[in-house]
Design a protein around this motif. Structure first.
Motif, mmCIF file in Angstrom:
data_model
loop_
_atom_site.group_PDB
_atom_site.id
_atom_site.type_symbol
_atom_site.label_atom_id
_atom_site.label_comp_id
_atom_site.label_asym_id
_atom_site.label_seq_id
_atom_site.Cartn_x
_atom_site.Cartn_y
_atom_site.Cartn_z
ATOM 1 N N UNK A 72 0.798 -1.222 0.000
ATOM 2 C CA UNK A 72 0.000 0.000 0.000
ATOM 3 C C UNK A 72 0.833 1.276 0.000
ATOM 4 N N UNK A 73 2.133 1.146 0.123
ATOM 5 C CA UNK A 73 2.984 2.336 0.091
ATOM 6 C C UNK A 73 3.048 2.887 -1.325
ATOM 7 N N UNK A 74 3.151 4.181 -1.402
ATOM 8 C CA UNK A 74 3.275 4.815 -2.700
ATOM 9 C C UNK A 74 4.620 4.507 -3.346
ATOM 10 N N UNK A 75 4.686 4.658 -4.637
ATOM 11 C CA UNK A 75 5.925 4.365 -5.364
ATOM 12 C C UNK A 75 7.017 5.405 -5.131
ATOM 13 N N UNK A 76 6.598 6.600 -4.723
ATOM 14 C CA UNK A 76 7.596 7.644 -4.503
ATOM 15 C C UNK A 76 8.419 7.392 -3.240
ATOM 16 N N UNK A 77 7.882 6.649 -2.306
ATOM 17 C CA UNK A 77 8.570 6.363 -1.046
ATOM 18 C C UNK A 77 8.687 4.864 -0.858
ATOM 19 N N UNK A 78 9.395 4.200 -1.717
ATOM 20 C CA UNK A 78 9.531 2.743 -1.641
ATOM 21 C C UNK A 78 10.464 2.359 -0.501
#
Length: 130
Positions: A72-78
């Motif tokens: 569920x984490x965004x791709x910008x903050x992997x």
């Protein structure tokens, strides 16, 4: 990565719990003169399924929690799995790894119990009398 450990723990727990329950009922001892009823067999299998679901969910919930966080984490903050674990422990302590344990317990117990009772019933139905 979460389904394989969960399934392995579930099946191992199911087999072990059944052996323990049957032993507690006197099956496999010198009192083995009785033939268990279909109700007793189904009850032991149901109890084994619930115990297996409880065991598997308690052991594998941290893996599922980490997997869900990563999904569920965004791709910008992997983040890495290690960073997720550190964040969960920092925010909520060790209990943070067990978020969702209740629903996972009920889901695994209900799924496992209904699956195993149906499977064992069909297996008995299809067995050839020798």
């Amino acid at each position: 990565m979460t389904y394989s450990p969960s399934s392995a723990v579930w099946w191992a727990s199911y087999g072990s719990s059944q052996r323990i329950i049957w032993r507690l009922l006197g099956h496999g001892t010198e009192r083995e003169e009785f033939v268990p009823s279909q109700w007793t067999i189904a009850s032991v299998q149901t109890a084994g399924g619930i115990i297996a679901g409880a065991t598997a969910s308690c052991i594998t919930t941290p893996l599922d929690t980490i997997k869900t966080r990563l999904q569920v984490m965004g791709h910008e903050k992997r983040h890495t799995a290690r960073q997720v674990v550190k964040g969960l422990i920092r925010d909520d302590g060790w209990k943070g790894l067990y978020r969702g344990l209740g629903p996972r317990f009920f889901s695994m117990s209900a799924w496992g119990t209904s699956m195993i009772v149906a499977y064992e019933y069909l297996k008995r139905l299809c067995a050839k009398d020798e």
